[in-house]
Design a protein around this motif. Structure first.
Motif, PDB file in Angstrom:
ATOM      1  N   ILE A  75      -8.927 -47.037   8.158  1.00  0.00           N
ATOM      2  CA  ILE A  75      -9.476 -45.503   8.309  1.00  0.00           C
ATOM      3  C   ILE A  75      -8.691 -44.698   7.184  1.00  0.00           C
ATOM      4  N   ASN A  76      -9.292 -43.738   6.974  1.00  0.00           N
ATOM      5  CA  ASN A  76      -8.511 -42.874   5.829  1.00  0.00           C
ATOM      6  C   ASN A  76      -8.753 -41.482   6.358  1.00  0.00           C
ATOM      7  N   THR A  77      -7.558 -40.800   5.854  1.00  0.00           N
ATOM      8  CA  THR A  77      -7.781 -39.246   6.377  1.00  0.00           C
ATOM      9  C   THR A  77      -8.945 -38.756   5.770  1.00  0.00           C
ATOM     10  N   LEU A  78      -9.611 -37.646   6.153  1.00  0.00           N
ATOM     11  CA  LEU A  78     -10.796 -36.944   5.708  1.00  0.00           C
ATOM     12  C   LEU A  78     -10.282 -35.751   4.885  1.00  0.00           C
ATOM     13  N   SER A  79     -11.147 -35.528   3.919  1.00  0.00           N
ATOM     14  CA  SER A  79     -11.060 -34.264   2.959  1.00  0.00           C
ATOM     15  C   SER A  79     -11.381 -33.111   3.689  1.00  0.00           C
ATOM     16  N   MET A  80     -10.997 -31.949   3.366  1.00  0.00           N
ATOM     17  CA  MET A  80     -11.490 -30.524   4.040  1.00  0.00           C
ATOM     18  C   MET A  80     -12.944 -30.456   3.917  1.00  0.00           C
ATOM     19  N   ASP A  81     -13.524 -31.191   2.969  1.00  0.00           N
ATOM     20  CA  ASP A  81     -14.852 -30.992   3.028  1.00  0.00           C
ATOM     21  C   ASP A  81     -15.519 -31.818   4.139  1.00  0.00           C
ATOM     22  N   ASP A  82     -15.161 -32.952   4.207  1.00  0.00           N
ATOM     23  CA  ASP A  82     -15.541 -33.780   5.425  1.00  0.00           C
ATOM     24  C   ASP A  82     -15.409 -33.187   6.945  1.00  0.00           C
ATOM     25  N   ILE A  83     -14.189 -32.442   6.857  1.00  0.00           N
ATOM     26  CA  ILE A  83     -13.810 -31.764   8.125  1.00  0.00           C
ATOM     27  C   ILE A  83     -14.738 -30.540   8.324  1.00  0.00           C
ATOM     28  N   ILE A  84     -15.182 -29.774   7.381  1.00  0.00           N
ATOM     29  CA  ILE A  84     -15.967 -28.609   7.430  1.00  0.00           C
ATOM     30  C   ILE A  84     -17.428 -28.989   7.759  1.00  0.00           C
ATOM     31  N   ILE A  85     -17.597 -29.915   7.047  1.00  0.00           N
ATOM     32  CA  ILE A  85     -19.009 -30.567   7.548  1.00  0.00           C
ATOM     33  C   ILE A  85     -19.249 -31.068   8.897  1.00  0.00           C
ATOM     34  N   ILE A  86     -18.291 -31.644   9.423  1.00  0.00           N
ATOM     35  CA  ILE A  86     -18.206 -31.847  10.826  1.00  0.00           C
ATOM     36  C   ILE A  86     -18.844 -30.769  11.750  1.00  0.00           C
ATOM     37  N   GLY A  87     -18.292 -29.410  11.448  1.00  0.00           N
ATOM     38  CA  GLY A  87     -18.814 -28.350  12.187  1.00  0.00           C
ATOM     39  C   GLY A  87     -20.152 -28.221  12.042  1.00  0.00           C
ATOM     40  N   ASP A  88     -21.085 -28.551  10.925  1.00  0.00           N
ATOM     41  CA  ASP A  88     -22.557 -28.462  10.692  1.00  0.00           C
ATOM     42  C   ASP A  88     -23.035 -29.654  11.584  1.00  0.00           C
ATOM     43  N   LEU A  89     -22.468 -31.000  11.679  1.00  0.00           N
ATOM     44  CA  LEU A  89     -23.171 -32.135  12.368  1.00  0.00           C
ATOM     45  C   LEU A  89     -23.016 -31.898  13.780  1.00  0.00           C
ATOM     46  N   ILE A  90     -22.184 -31.256  14.225  1.00  0.00           N
ATOM     47  CA  ILE A  90     -22.033 -31.100  15.861  1.00  0.00           C
ATOM     48  C   ILE A  90     -22.521 -29.764  16.291  1.00  0.00           C
ATOM     49  N   ASN A  91     -22.813 -28.846  15.398  1.00  0.00           N
ATOM     50  CA  ASN A  91     -23.434 -27.441  15.816  1.00  0.00           C
ATOM     51  C   ASN A  91     -24.263 -27.378  16.927  1.00  0.00           C
ATOM     52  N   GLU A  92     -25.356 -28.259  17.134  1.00  0.00           N
ATOM     53  CA  GLU A  92     -26.145 -28.294  18.237  1.00  0.00           C
ATOM     54  C   GLU A  92     -25.220 -28.573  19.389  1.00  0.00           C
ATOM     55  N   TYR A  93     -24.049 -28.899  19.501  1.00  0.00           N
ATOM     56  CA  TYR A  93     -23.440 -29.173  20.685  1.00  0.00           C
ATOM     57  C   TYR A  93     -22.255 -27.987  21.091  1.00  0.00           C
TER      58      TYR A  93
END
Length: 174
Positions: A74-92
């Protein structure tokens, strides 16, 4: 619990090159970096000291661990990855599933390989890369797998913090 007492036991940590998305294989000839207890810590890619672009390497760390006969990288995630997670899980957002969706997204995005093979979806990066990885984890893995990968990611993030703290201390900033 044994794992909580020795969170770095049976794990290999090493820097990775976020520009090439690969492990840094060059031997590190620098003086060892030590935590407060005197334990040796890995360092980030030596290019972290370069002007401007060196910032790309601070925080880029990988971990390899084995669980139930499978080897994960596994790798650490970039800030872009972490911010995009917000969009990915928005419906929840605001539901009982929000945290599980977040953990699933982290697990799907941080995986480099399992048993030496890259994750089957997607092949390469594109505009939907994050969604495809999250969807793959969500539809192919059961909760114990997600929870283990997420727990290991948390340990990796703690290791990054320890390395940064030790680097600050060694440079006289802390």
């Amino acid at each position: 619990m044994e794992e909580e007492q020795h969170p770095t036991k049976d794990r290999t940590f090493y820097p990775y090159d976020p520009l090439e998305a690969k492990k840094v294989d060059e031997p590190d000839e620098r003086d060892p970096l030590l935590d407060d207890e005197g334990n040796k810590l890995e360092r980030f890619d030596p290019r972290h000291v370069e002007d401007l672009q060196g910032l790309l390497f601070i925080g880029a760390l990988s971990s390899e661990f084995t669980w139930l006969g499978h080897t994960f990288v596994i790798n650490t995630l970039s800030m872009d990855d972490i911010i995009i997670i917000g969009d990915l899980i928005n419906e929840y957002k605001g539901t009982k599933s929000e945290m599980l969706a977040y953990q699933t997204a982290i697990a799907g995005l941080c995986i480099v390989s399992i048993d030496g093979e890259p994750l089957t979806a997607p092949l390469g990066y594109d505009d939907n890369w994050h969604y495809k990885r999250y969807h793959y984890a969500r539809t192919h893995w059961f909760k114990p797998v997600i929870m283990k990968i997420y727990a290991e990611y948390t340990i990796l993030e703690q290791r990054v913090r320890a390395v940064v703290d030790a680097m600050e201390k060694a440079s006289g900033l802390a």
